[in-house]
Enzyme design. Sequence first.
Site, short mmCIF file in Angstrom:
data_model
loop_
_atom_site.label_atom_id
_atom_site.label_comp_id
_atom_site.label_asym_id
_atom_site.label_seq_id
_atom_site.Cartn_x
_atom_site.Cartn_y
_atom_site.Cartn_z
N GLY A 275 52.00 27.39 -42.14
CA GLY A 275 51.50 28.62 -41.32
C GLY A 275 51.10 29.87 -41.91
O GLY A 275 51.25 30.85 -41.45
N GLU A 317 54.29 22.75 -45.92
CA GLU A 317 53.00 22.24 -45.58
C GLU A 317 51.74 23.21 -45.38
O GLU A 317 51.32 23.23 -44.15
CB GLU A 317 53.10 21.30 -44.12
CG GLU A 317 54.23 20.40 -44.22
CD GLU A 317 54.52 19.86 -42.88
OE1 GLU A 317 54.05 20.38 -41.81
OE2 GLU A 317 55.33 19.09 -42.68
N ARG A 320 45.80 26.21 -44.43
CA ARG A 320 45.05 27.21 -44.34
C ARG A 320 44.94 27.84 -45.80
O ARG A 320 44.06 28.63 -46.15
CB ARG A 320 45.43 28.13 -43.07
CG ARG A 320 44.56 29.47 -43.02
CD ARG A 320 45.12 30.45 -42.01
NE ARG A 320 45.81 29.92 -40.99
CZ ARG A 320 45.34 29.73 -39.92
NH1 ARG A 320 43.91 30.26 -39.64
NH2 ARG A 320 45.89 29.22 -38.79
N ARG A 357 37.25 28.99 -33.72
CA ARG A 357 38.22 29.70 -33.60
C ARG A 357 38.31 31.34 -32.71
O ARG A 357 39.22 31.40 -32.11
CB ARG A 357 38.85 29.94 -35.09
CG ARG A 357 39.04 28.84 -35.68
CD ARG A 357 39.75 28.96 -37.10
NE ARG A 357 40.94 29.73 -37.12
CZ ARG A 357 41.19 31.06 -37.32
NH1 ARG A 357 40.21 31.67 -37.69
NH2 ARG A 357 42.30 31.57 -37.32
N TYR A 361 40.87 31.31 -29.45
CA TYR A 361 41.91 32.01 -29.67
C TYR A 361 41.76 33.38 -30.18
O TYR A 361 42.70 34.27 -30.80
CB TYR A 361 43.20 31.70 -30.23
CG TYR A 361 43.11 30.72 -31.29
CD1 TYR A 361 42.89 31.27 -32.93
CD2 TYR A 361 43.39 29.44 -31.22
CE1 TYR A 361 42.74 30.60 -33.64
CE2 TYR A 361 43.12 28.66 -32.32
CZ TYR A 361 42.74 29.14 -33.62
OH TYR A 361 42.71 28.26 -34.61
N CYS A 388 24.87 28.08 -25.41
CA CYS A 388 24.61 28.39 -23.88
C CYS A 388 25.94 28.95 -23.27
O CYS A 388 26.44 28.36 -22.44
CB CYS A 388 23.90 27.45 -23.15
SG CYS A 388 22.36 27.19 -23.51
N GLU A 389 26.74 29.72 -23.78
CA GLU A 389 28.00 30.41 -23.62
C GLU A 389 28.12 31.92 -23.99
O GLU A 389 27.89 32.14 -24.93
CB GLU A 389 28.90 29.45 -24.33
CG GLU A 389 29.23 28.05 -24.01
CD GLU A 389 29.76 27.97 -22.55
OE1 GLU A 389 30.48 28.76 -21.94
OE2 GLU A 389 29.75 26.58 -21.92
N TYR A 418 39.85 24.89 -40.62
CA TYR A 418 39.84 24.87 -38.95
C TYR A 418 38.42 25.20 -38.58
O TYR A 418 38.29 24.88 -37.24
CB TYR A 418 40.87 25.66 -38.19
CG TYR A 418 42.13 25.31 -38.71
CD1 TYR A 418 42.84 24.11 -38.20
CD2 TYR A 418 42.99 26.09 -39.50
CE1 TYR A 418 44.09 23.73 -38.64
CE2 TYR A 418 44.20 25.57 -39.90
CZ TYR A 418 44.72 24.79 -39.49
OH TYR A 418 46.15 24.14 -39.56
#
Length: 461
Positions: A275, A317, A320, A357, A361, A388-389, A418
């Site tokens: 993280g 771990e 990113r 992404r 969020y 189309c969003e 990601y």
Amino acid sequence: MSRVHPAGSRYADVLPEEHPLPPPADLNHLDPRIWPRSARREDGVLTIGGVDVRDLAAEYGTPLYVYDEDDVRQRAREYAAAFHDGSVHYAGKAFLCKALVRWLDEEGLGLDVCTGGELAVALAAGFPTEKITMHGSNKSVAELARGLDVGVGRIVVDSFEEIARLGYLAQEKGVRPKVMIRVTTGVEAHTHEFIATAHDDQKFGFSRTSGAALEAVRRVLDLKQLELVGLHSHIGSQIFDTDGFEVAAHRLAELLVAIRDEHGVQLPELDLGGGYGIAYVPGDEPHDPKAIADSLRQIVSRECRAYELAVPRITVEPGRAIVGPGGVTLYEVGTVKDVEGLRTYVSVDGGMSDNLRTALYGAEYTAVLASRTSAADPMLSRLVGKHCESGDIVVRDLWLPQDLAPGDVVAVAATGAYCRSMSSNYNFVPRPAVVAVRDGRARVLIRRETEDDLLRLDAEV
């Protein structure tokens, strides 16, 4: 009363208080904290790994994921060196392909997988199975069985059902896998709700607070066909300080004490997850691997001394932090639409299908005009996709030159994690190719999907 906006009176009274920062002094500048280590401007054009982005766009098409191979390898080596007395397992969910798996093996890293598909990539690349940790909050019987058959090094259990399931399979196959228990430590990481993973009200792990974690330990120890080797904790993603890790380590140490006192067992391993944040926009200040390693080592040692525990071997771990900064996405500009009184909408030939992404969020990114430099004045822009969003946004707020035009190539930095792994075929758009650049050369890691690829899955009518 009107607010003064950095773009002038035209923009006053129309933007929320969290309006973007003023434009940078130089729209052509490449912040070395954000862009790949080999990123340069040569004759005004962005190059990565010594390769002109115009050549990449012409040969491989856009959108295009581009990885600076040396950047990724160097970051892997830096983590391996920083945690020389522990283990570094790359989090495969960030991005995975056979070539990357081979890079990781060559640079001395282990690998975390959380599905049968990720495990299949590792196996296809010939990755040593003893260096694989198998995660997942709902691993199927088939996934667990395959993990046991190939001999993965660690299996992180996430539910009581999984403990029983794994115990049955291990006894049936006559093997004794090494097991870790994922503990929900109750730490509220300072990150987005969807990427905070250690508070109690979410799907991962066993709650320390409720006593579920200690009960999980009891159940694993009762099954002689399972070897309990440690505890696992992951507090979230895109984290820039170690405060949360300190709290988590304290609570894990308390659990280790309870395990020692109840069962006479001192567990030899502690996995603190990953993280670690990277720089997406100016102002992001990630720590280097050595600083992270020194801090975590100090935290764990201090907690263990306080409780008279043997210091366990630390595993981390990062995902990113290894692949994110070395990745860039190239797009071709299709339309430039000025919405009077608001901003300019710059539409590119990709969007939420290749980078979810921002829509998912609210992720922030840095982007530049890559195919040339410009001395034009800055314009407040929103980089949007072709889907189309209305939420199909790649970069919500950025400054681009006013002479930006259709056909220009725009590069978005720090897309190595990601983006490809969360990509989709929404609106039946084929996924982009992935290329690696190094020493002035480019090679395909994952080819571009075609419409034939998508239609091949349809049953005949």
